[in-house]
Design an enzyme around this catalytic site. Structure first.
Site, short mmCIF file in Angstrom:
data_model
loop_
_atom_site.label_atom_id
_atom_site.label_comp_id
_atom_site.label_asym_id
_atom_site.label_seq_id
_atom_site.Cartn_x
_atom_site.Cartn_y
_atom_site.Cartn_z
CB SER A 186 14.29 -46.42 -61.59
OG SER A 186 14.10 -45.26 -60.82
CG HIS A 187 14.25 -42.54 -63.67
ND1 HIS A 187 15.09 -43.25 -62.84
CD2 HIS A 187 15.01 -42.07 -64.66
CE1 HIS A 187 16.31 -43.19 -63.32
NE2 HIS A 187 16.31 -42.48 -64.42
CG ASP A 189 11.16 -43.16 -59.16
OD1 ASP A 189 10.56 -43.45 -58.11
OD2 ASP A 189 12.27 -43.64 -59.46
CG ASP A 226 13.79 -45.29 -55.99
OD1 ASP A 226 13.22 -44.70 -56.93
OD2 ASP A 226 14.77 -46.04 -56.16
NE ARG A 227 15.41 -41.36 -59.72
CZ ARG A 227 16.22 -40.94 -60.67
NH1 ARG A 227 15.92 -39.83 -61.33
NH2 ARG A 227 17.31 -41.59 -60.96
CE LYS A 237 16.51 -42.84 -55.82
NZ LYS A 237 17.61 -43.66 -56.40
#
Ligand code: VG1
Ligand code: CO
Length: 560
Positions: A114-115, A286, A290-291, A387
Site C-alpha cells: 500500500s502506502h 497512495d 485505494d487511498r 476503497k
C-alpha cells in the site's frame, strides 16, 4: 510440463495484518518465503482451488514482477485453471476488485504494501481477496496463517516463463490439463466501470469550462504509484486534462523515493503546489490506489471523515446511486462521526465497523451499504469491495459539478447544517513493541476501573465527562462473526471521543495511533484550526495514557 513438489522450511510470523502480509522486501526474498505464503493462500481455498480462476497484479513496486512469476508457477502446479494478470504486473487494488467481480473469479492476489515505501530496502506485501472482490475476512486469513505454521512443501513448475509485459493469452498443458494465463490491459475494465458510475459529460464540462464559467483547474498527483496509468486514461484521454496537471503518473519500483501516502506530511509537494498555484482542486493517491486526499483552492484540506459525510449528503448527484438507491452508510470505528449525522438526518441506515476494509464487505454483499470510509484516507462504495482513490476523486468532481460550488463552500455549507466533527490522528511510528503493549495494557486497566465512568477530565478550563469506555468489539450483523480488541475507546458525554489502537499494517516495531474526535455546533468554531480546537482533548489523552513516558516520544511522527 509437470509439477514438482519442493520441501520447504517453516517461517514464523506469516500472519496477515489489517491488510495482508506486509514485510520488508528482504524478508520476502528469503528462500521459500514467498512460495510458502502463496502455497498456503491457495491451500486455504480448499475445494475451490482445483479449476479456479484468480486475478493477479500489484502496485508496481520492487519485487512485484518477481512475485507474479512465482505465483504463475505455483498456481499452475496447484490445479488453478486460469490466471488473469495485469500487464507488467500492474493492477491497482480497486482494479483487482473490479476484475474479480466482473469476471466472477474465485479471488485474487494483490501484491502491495500500500502506502509503505518501496524498493529493495523497503516493503512488500501479499494480500488475498475473495470472490466478492474484497479483502479476505479474518476466518480466511487465520486459516492461511495456520497453514503456514505446518507447511512441509509447496508445488511449483519452475520452467514456466511468460512475458507479462505483453497483452496476450497463453495456454500451457500442465499434468494433462490446460492452464491459461491472460495478460490483460491494466486499466480497461476499471475505466469502463468509472464511466458507468459517474456523469463524465458534466465532469468534463466542469473541467473544460464553458462560455459562462471558467475551467475548474485540478492538479492530480499519483505519487509514482499504481494510479498513474488509470489517471492518465481517465483525466487525459477521457476528460481532456493537460498532462502537465497530472504529476508523478509513471509507476516506479521505488516510487521515486516517495512515501506514497496521500496525507499532509507525505504529499507535501501537492499541498505546496496547490497553495501557491491557480488550482481549484487537488487529489493524491497512495501506492496501490485505494487511498485519496482531497484539497480545495489554496490547499483547503478535506479530512477523510468529512469527505465521507459530504459525499453521503450528496450521493444522489451521482448516476450510480440514482440507479441503485442509497442503502446505508458506514465508517470504521476511529473515523470521526460526521457521517452519522448525515445518516440520522436523511433516515439512512448506518454502521460502525473495526478498522480495515474487510469489515464493510459483508454489509455490502447483503445489500445494506452503499457508501463507507475510514479516517485513513479511504473512501469507497459498493461498486467494488475495496476503497478506491480515483473513484473518490471522481465522486468529488461529480458532486462539485452538480452543486456548482467550491470545495471550501461545500464544506462550510455542510457544517452549517450538520455541525463539525473536528478530528486529528497522531501516529507514533516504529515504537518499541513491548513498550507499546505495556501502554495499551495500562490504559485498559485505568479506564476499566469502575469509577472512571463519570469522571470529569479537564484541560485549560475545558471539561469532558466520561460516558462509556471499552476495548471495541464488533459482531458482524450478517454472519455473526466477532472481532475483539479493536481499540480502546473513551467516549464522552458530548459525543467527543479518544481512541487508542496499535497499527496492523506496519512491517517492523509498533505504531501507536491516537484518534481524537470532537463535535462542535457553534458556527464561530467552524473555520478554526482543528489542532487548536482539539488541544484540550489531545492533552487529556496524552496525560491519561502516559504515552510520552511509555514510549520516550515527545512528538508524533505524523499528524493528520
Ligand atoms: C491502516 C489504516 C486502516 C486501513 C489500513 C489499510 O491500518 O489505519 O484504516 O484500512 O491501513 O490501508 P492500521 O492497522 O495500520 O491502522 V491500505 O491503503 O494500507 O491497504
Ligand atoms: Co493502500
Amino acid at each position: 510440463v509437470r509439477s514438482l513438489t519442493v520441501n520447504t522450511r517453516i517461517y514464523e510470523g506469516q500472519k496477515p495484518g489489517t491488510s495482508g502480509l506486509r514485510k520488508a522486501v528482504k524478508v520476502f526474498q528469503q528462500e521459500h518465503y514467498t512460495e510458502n505464503f502463496v502455497q498456503a493462500t491457495l491451500h486455504a481455498l480448499g475445494d475451490q482451488l482445483t479449476g479456479c480462476t484468480l486475478v493477479v497484479g500489484g502496485d508496481g513496486r520492487f519485487y512485484v514482477k518477481e512475485a507474479v512469476t512465482r505465483i504463475i508457477r505455483i498456481a499452475a502446479a496447484n490445479g488453478v485453471r486460469k490466471l488473469i494478470v495485469g500487464q507488467n504486473g500492474i493492477l491497482s487494488t480497486p482494479a483487482v476488485s473490479t476484475i474479480i467481480r466482473k469476471y466472477k473469479t474465485q479471488g485474487g492476489i494483490v501484491l502491495t504494501a500500500s502506502h509503505n515505501p518501496g524498493g529493495p530496502d523497503a516493503d512488500f506485501g501479499i494480500k488475498f481477496n475473495c470472490d466478492n472482490g474484497g479483502p479476505a475476512p479474518d476466518n480466511v486469513t487465520n486459516k492461511i496463517y495456520e497453514i503456514t505454521k505446518t507447511l512441509q512443501s509447496y508445488k511449483i513448475i519452475p520452467d514456466i516463463s511468460i512475458d507479462i509485459d505483453k497483452v496476450q493469452s497463453v495456454s500451457i498443458e500442465v499434468d494433462g490439463r490446460p492452464f491459461i494465463i491472460d495478460i490483460i490491459d491494466s486499466v480497461k475494465d476499471y475505466v469502463e466501470l468509472m464511466k458507468e458510475i459517474f456523469d463524465f459529460a458534466s465532469i468534463r464540462k466542469l473541467l473544460q469550462g464553458s462560455a459562462d464559467k471558467p475551467a475548474f483547474k485540478i492538479l492530480i498527483n499519483s505519487m509514482n504509484g499504481v494510479t498513474g496509468p488509470y489517471v492518465k486514461q481517465i483525466f487525459s484521454t477521457e476528460l481532456g486534462i493537460d498532462e502537465t496537471s497530472l504529476v508523478n503518473i509513471k509507476p516506479l519500483e521505488d516510487f521515486g523515493g516517495l512515501h506514497p501516502d496521500p496525507n499532509l506530511t507525505y504529499a507535501k509537494d501537492l499541498v505546496n503546489a496547490i497553495k501557491e498555484g491557480p488550482y481549484d482542486f487537488g487529489a493524491a493517491f497512495d501506492g496501490d490506489g485505494d487511498r485519496n486526499m482531497i484539497l480545495g483552492k489554496k490547499a483547503f484540506f478535506v479530512t477523510p471523515s468529512d469527505s465521507l459525510a459530504v459525499l453521503a449528503a450528496n450521493l444522489k448527484l451521482i448516476p450510480y446511486f440514482q440507479k441503485t438507491g442509497v442503502k446505508g452508510y458506514a465508517r470504521s470505528m476511529p473515523t470521526a462521526a460526521a457521517v452519522d449525522r448525515v445518516a440520522v438526518k436523511n433516515g439512512v441506515k448506518f454502521f460502525e465497523v473495526p478498522t480495515g476494509w474487510k469489515y464493510f464487505g459483508n454489509l455490502m454483499d447483503a445489500g445494506n451499504l452503499s457508501l463507507c470510509g475510514e479516517e485513513s484516507f479511504g473512501t469507497g462504495s459498493d461498486h467494488i469491495r475495496e476503497k478506491d482513490g480515483v473513484w473518490a476523486c471522481l465522486a468529488w468532481l461529480n458532486v462539485i459539478a452538480g452543486l456548482g460550488k467550491s470545495v471550501e463552500n461545500i464544506l462550510l455549507d455542510h457544517w452549517k447544517v450538520y455541525g463539525r466533527n473536528f478530528f486529528t490522528r497522531y501516529d507514533y511510528e516504529n515504537c518499541d513493541s513491548a513498550c507499546a503493549d505495556k501502554m495499551m495494557q495500562s490504559i485498559e486497566t485505568l479506564i476499566e476501573k469502575p469509577d472512571f465512568i463519570g469522571r470529569q477530565l479537564q484541560y485549560e478550563g475545558k471539561e469532558y465527562i466520561v460516558k462509556q469506555v471499552d476495548n471495541y468489539s464488533y459482531t458482524d450483523s450478517v454472519d455473526g462473526s466477532k472481532a475483539t480488541k479493536q481499540g480502546l475507546r473513551i467516549l464522552f458525554a458530548d459525543g467527543s471521543r479518544i481512541v487508542f489502537r496499535l497499527s496492523g499494517t506496519g512491517s517492523s516495531g509498533a505504531t501507536i495511533r491516537m484518534y481524537i474526535d470532537s463535535y462542535e455546533n457553534d458556527p464561530v468554531t467552524f473555520e478554526k484550526d482543528a489542532q487548536l480546537i482539539l488541544k484540550p482533548l489531545i492533552n487529556i489523552a496524552l496525560k491519561l495514557s502516559e504515552l510520552c513516558q511509555h514510549t520516550g516520544r515527545k512528538a508524533p511522527t505524523v499528524i493528520t
